[in-house]
Design a protein around this motif. Structure first.
Motif, PDB file in Angstrom:
ATOM      1  N   VAL A   1     -13.701 -11.932  -2.064  1.00  0.00           N
ATOM      2  CA  VAL A   1     -12.283 -11.818  -2.402  1.00  0.00           C
ATOM      3  C   VAL A   1     -12.046 -10.498  -3.143  1.00  0.00           C
ATOM      4  N   PRO A   2     -11.177  -9.632  -2.607  1.00  0.00           N
ATOM      5  CA  PRO A   2     -10.885  -8.372  -3.310  1.00  0.00           C
ATOM      6  C   PRO A   2     -10.224  -8.656  -4.663  1.00  0.00           C
ATOM      7  N   HIS A   3     -10.648  -7.915  -5.686  1.00  0.00           N
ATOM      8  CA  HIS A   3     -10.076  -8.082  -7.021  1.00  0.00           C
ATOM      9  C   HIS A   3     -10.240  -6.784  -7.809  1.00  0.00           C
ATOM     10  N   GLY A   4      -9.405  -6.648  -8.836  1.00  0.00           N
ATOM     11  CA  GLY A   4      -9.465  -5.456  -9.678  1.00  0.00           C
ATOM     12  C   GLY A   4      -8.150  -5.243 -10.395  1.00  0.00           C
ATOM     13  N   PRO A   5      -7.966  -4.052 -10.940  1.00  0.00           N
ATOM     14  CA  PRO A   5      -6.728  -3.762 -11.668  1.00  0.00           C
ATOM     15  C   PRO A   5      -5.521  -3.703 -10.734  1.00  0.00           C
ATOM     16  N   ALA A   6      -4.384  -4.216 -11.213  1.00  0.00           N
ATOM     17  CA  ALA A   6      -3.119  -4.079 -10.487  1.00  0.00           C
ATOM     18  C   ALA A   6      -2.253  -3.020 -11.167  1.00  0.00           C
ATOM     19  N   GLU A   7      -2.780  -2.444 -12.239  1.00  0.00           N
ATOM     20  CA  GLU A   7      -2.131  -1.350 -12.956  1.00  0.00           C
ATOM     21  C   GLU A   7      -3.232  -0.603 -13.700  1.00  0.00           C
ATOM     22  N   LYS A   8      -2.906   0.548 -14.228  1.00  0.00           N
ATOM     23  CA  LYS A   8      -3.907   1.318 -14.954  1.00  0.00           C
ATOM     24  C   LYS A   8      -4.360   0.554 -16.202  1.00  0.00           C
ATOM     25  N   ILE A   9      -5.673   0.502 -16.396  1.00  0.00           N
ATOM     26  CA  ILE A   9      -6.246  -0.161 -17.565  1.00  0.00           C
ATOM     27  C   ILE A   9      -6.774   0.925 -18.495  1.00  0.00           C
ATOM     28  N   THR A  10      -6.279   0.929 -19.726  1.00  0.00           N
ATOM     29  CA  THR A  10      -6.747   1.929 -20.686  1.00  0.00           C
ATOM     30  C   THR A  10      -7.329   1.305 -21.951  1.00  0.00           C
ATOM     31  N   SER A  11      -7.033   0.013 -22.206  1.00  0.00           N
ATOM     32  CA  SER A  11      -7.505  -0.529 -23.475  1.00  0.00           C
ATOM     33  C   SER A  11      -7.995  -1.973 -23.391  1.00  0.00           C
ATOM     34  N   ALA A  12      -8.158  -2.529 -22.231  1.00  0.00           N
ATOM     35  CA  ALA A  12      -8.611  -3.914 -22.117  1.00  0.00           C
ATOM     36  C   ALA A  12     -10.132  -3.981 -22.051  1.00  0.00           C
ATOM     37  N   VAL A  13     -10.686  -5.071 -22.543  1.00  0.00           N
ATOM     38  CA  VAL A  13     -12.131  -5.266 -22.540  1.00  0.00           C
ATOM     39  C   VAL A  13     -12.426  -6.604 -21.855  1.00  0.00           C
ATOM     40  N   PHE A  14     -13.345  -6.582 -20.891  1.00  0.00           N
ATOM     41  CA  PHE A  14     -13.687  -7.775 -20.110  1.00  0.00           C
ATOM     42  C   PHE A  14     -15.182  -8.040 -20.160  1.00  0.00           C
ATOM     43  N   MET A  15     -15.537  -9.302 -20.015  1.00  0.00           N
ATOM     44  CA  MET A  15     -16.922  -9.692 -19.773  1.00  0.00           C
ATOM     45  C   MET A  15     -16.920 -10.358 -18.403  1.00  0.00           C
ATOM     46  N   ALA A  16     -17.991 -10.162 -17.636  1.00  0.00           N
ATOM     47  CA  ALA A  16     -18.072 -10.787 -16.317  1.00  0.00           C
ATOM     48  C   ALA A  16     -19.415 -11.486 -16.158  1.00  0.00           C
ATOM     49  N   LEU A  17     -19.363 -12.684 -15.626  1.00  0.00           N
ATOM     50  CA  LEU A  17     -20.549 -13.455 -15.267  1.00  0.00           C
ATOM     51  C   LEU A  17     -20.631 -13.428 -13.745  1.00  0.00           C
ATOM     52  N   GLN A  18     -21.727 -12.910 -13.204  1.00  0.00           N
ATOM     53  CA  GLN A  18     -21.934 -12.812 -11.752  1.00  0.00           C
ATOM     54  C   GLN A  18     -23.059 -13.769 -11.367  1.00  0.00           C
ATOM     55  N   VAL A  19     -22.843 -14.552 -10.319  1.00  0.00           N
ATOM     56  CA  VAL A  19     -23.870 -15.480  -9.849  1.00  0.00           C
ATOM     57  C   VAL A  19     -24.041 -15.271  -8.348  1.00  0.00           C
ATOM     58  N   HIS A  20     -25.290 -15.057  -7.927  1.00  0.00           N
ATOM     59  CA  HIS A  20     -25.554 -14.867  -6.501  1.00  0.00           C
ATOM     60  C   HIS A  20     -25.082 -16.076  -5.700  1.00  0.00           C
ATOM     61  N   LYS A  21     -24.433 -15.803  -4.603  1.00  0.00           N
ATOM     62  CA  LYS A  21     -23.845 -16.833  -3.746  1.00  0.00           C
ATOM     63  C   LYS A  21     -24.887 -17.864  -3.290  1.00  0.00           C
ATOM     64  N   ASP A  22     -26.007 -17.421  -2.725  1.00  0.00           N
ATOM     65  CA  ASP A  22     -27.013 -18.356  -2.205  1.00  0.00           C
ATOM     66  C   ASP A  22     -27.586 -19.238  -3.309  1.00  0.00           C
ATOM     67  N   PHE A  23     -27.751 -18.680  -4.497  1.00  0.00           N
ATOM     68  CA  PHE A  23     -28.283 -19.428  -5.628  1.00  0.00           C
ATOM     69  C   PHE A  23     -27.330 -20.562  -6.026  1.00  0.00           C
ATOM     70  N   LEU A  24     -26.055 -20.231  -6.218  1.00  0.00           N
ATOM     71  CA  LEU A  24     -25.090 -21.244  -6.651  1.00  0.00           C
ATOM     72  C   LEU A  24     -24.871 -22.281  -5.554  1.00  0.00           C
ATOM     73  N   GLN A  25     -24.848 -21.839  -4.298  1.00  0.00           N
ATOM     74  CA  GLN A  25     -24.688 -22.791  -3.204  1.00  0.00           C
ATOM     75  C   GLN A  25     -25.919 -23.697  -3.086  1.00  0.00           C
ATOM     76  N   GLY A  26     -27.116 -23.189  -3.400  1.00  0.00           N
ATOM     77  CA  GLY A  26     -28.324 -24.013  -3.409  1.00  0.00           C
ATOM     78  C   GLY A  26     -28.261 -25.097  -4.471  1.00  0.00           C
ATOM     79  N   ILE A  27     -27.753 -24.740  -5.647  1.00  0.00           N
ATOM     80  CA  ILE A  27     -27.574 -25.739  -6.714  1.00  0.00           C
ATOM     81  C   ILE A  27     -26.572 -26.792  -6.260  1.00  0.00           C
ATOM     82  N   CYS A  28     -25.490 -26.354  -5.645  1.00  0.00           N
ATOM     83  CA  CYS A  28     -24.459 -27.271  -5.165  1.00  0.00           C
ATOM     84  C   CYS A  28     -25.041 -28.223  -4.112  1.00  0.00           C
TER      85      CYS A  28
END
Length: 161
Positions: free
Chosen positions: A93-120
């Protein structure tokens, strides 16, 4: 797998405001990972981004703004997230800024697709998992688990004694 390949396996080809395999990225972003899970947390107050940094990848991503977010795009919609909310993003799914970001701070948790689907598959007998892409307040236990993962990695990651 070297560090650049590992980062690429989680983040995909981008585009990103800072090349993920650069020294600048290493200085700006804390990267905590195992074979199937990565957590990215900024070391700087903000990394400037704009609409050209919209991207997709083959991992599940759970974004948590550490400050109120600017307008974000995900798929065909735009959304603002209050600090502390979590927004799931399914693989591809495409995602990202919809406007210029100059001062926001994000944390991201990434999980490999095959790994999470295996758990499921093992836990629920289902071959695929799809998250409703709506923001929610993560539990304290989940946030504590993320913190423990980062602390454990910092104590035993590559190059640590």
């Amino acid at each position: 797998m070297d560090n650049a390949d590992r980062i690429s396996s989680f983040l995909g080809p981008g585009p990103y405001p800072i090349p993920p395999d650069s020294d600048e990225f290493a200085s700006a972003v804390g990267l905590y990972y195992s074979d199937n899970v990565a957590i990215l947390r900024p070391r700087v107050t903000s990394i400037e981004q704009d609409m050209t940094h919209s991207h997709s990848h083959e991992t599940y991503e759970f974004t948590v703004p550490l400050s109120d977010s600017p307008l974000l795009s995900q798929g065909k919609r735009t959304i603002r997230l209050p600090a502390g909310m979590m927004l799931p993003c399914n693989p591809g799914v495409p995602h990202g800024p919809a406007e210029k970001i100059t001062s926001a701070v994000f944390m991201a948790l990434q999980v490999h697709k095959d790994f999470l689907q295996g758990i499921c598959r093992a836990a629920l007998g289902k071959d695929k998992i799809f998250f409703t892409e709506e923001p929610f307040m993560p539990s304290k236990q989940l946030m504590d688990l993320i913190t423990c993962f980062m602390q454990e990695w910092a104590g035993s990651g590559p190059g640590k004694d």
